[in-house]
Design a protein around this motif. Structure first.
Motif: not given
Length: 174
Positions: A3, A59, A99-100
């Motif tokens: 992340t 992320r 991707k988040e």
């Protein structure tokens, strides 16, 4: 899941909640904290470096205080120069696909102020539609926003709990 938290706060050292969030996030190995205002005090963004950071993470999180119903200006500049046609969007701009994308937002006003009939007349979801559109355009999956509102009225314990909640949220599966 790796992340990347892109922090955009023009005065982080004087922040209450955003500084606490950053301090707590630094304790997590799988979370990279990237402070735009510390990295680019001259506002000259290194596009290649920023794009490489995006590629290295699964992320992407934009963390910022709500300023005039949007993000601080350096985050907008970052979007303008980093999320380029042919790289982030367009027929060949697929680098961010899959991707988040999450927003982590703080506001001085309470949640009740951000709704129809409230002081600001619009919900946080309505105010963040441009970010949702950015996620759509770049092929990222927009996940629900993490928001801590009414920060001026929160105790230190509530602020610490907000930081713990943010870590749990960013480490969760969707």
């Amino acid at each position: 899941m790796k992340t990347l938290v892109i922090v955009a706060h023009p005065n982080l050292t004087n922040s209450v909640v955003n500084k606490m969030w950053v301090d707590r996030l630094h304790q997590e190995e799988e979370i990279t904290v990237h402070d735009l205002y510390a990295e680019y005090p001259d506002k000259q963004i290194n596009v290649e470096r920023e794009q490489q950071l995006l590629l290295e993470h699964d992320r992407i999180v934009f963390q910022f205080p709500l300023y005039w119903y949007s993000s601080p200006s350096l985050l907008k500049e970052w979007q303008d120069v980093v999320l380029t046609y042919g790289w982030a969007y367009g027929s060949e701009g697929t680098k961010l696909h899959g991707k988040e994308f999450i927003l982590a937002i703080s506001s001085g006003g309470p949640e009740a102020a951000y709704q129809a009939g409230g002081y600001n007349h619009y919900s946080m979801s309505e105010l963040t539609k441009p970010f949702q559109a950015t996620a759509n355009l770049t092929g990222m999956r927009f996940l629900p926003t993490f928001a801590t509102q009414g920060v001026r009225m929160l105790s230190n314990e509530q602020l610490r709990e907000s930081a713990e909640s943010l870590v749990r949220y960013l480490k969760s599966s969707f």
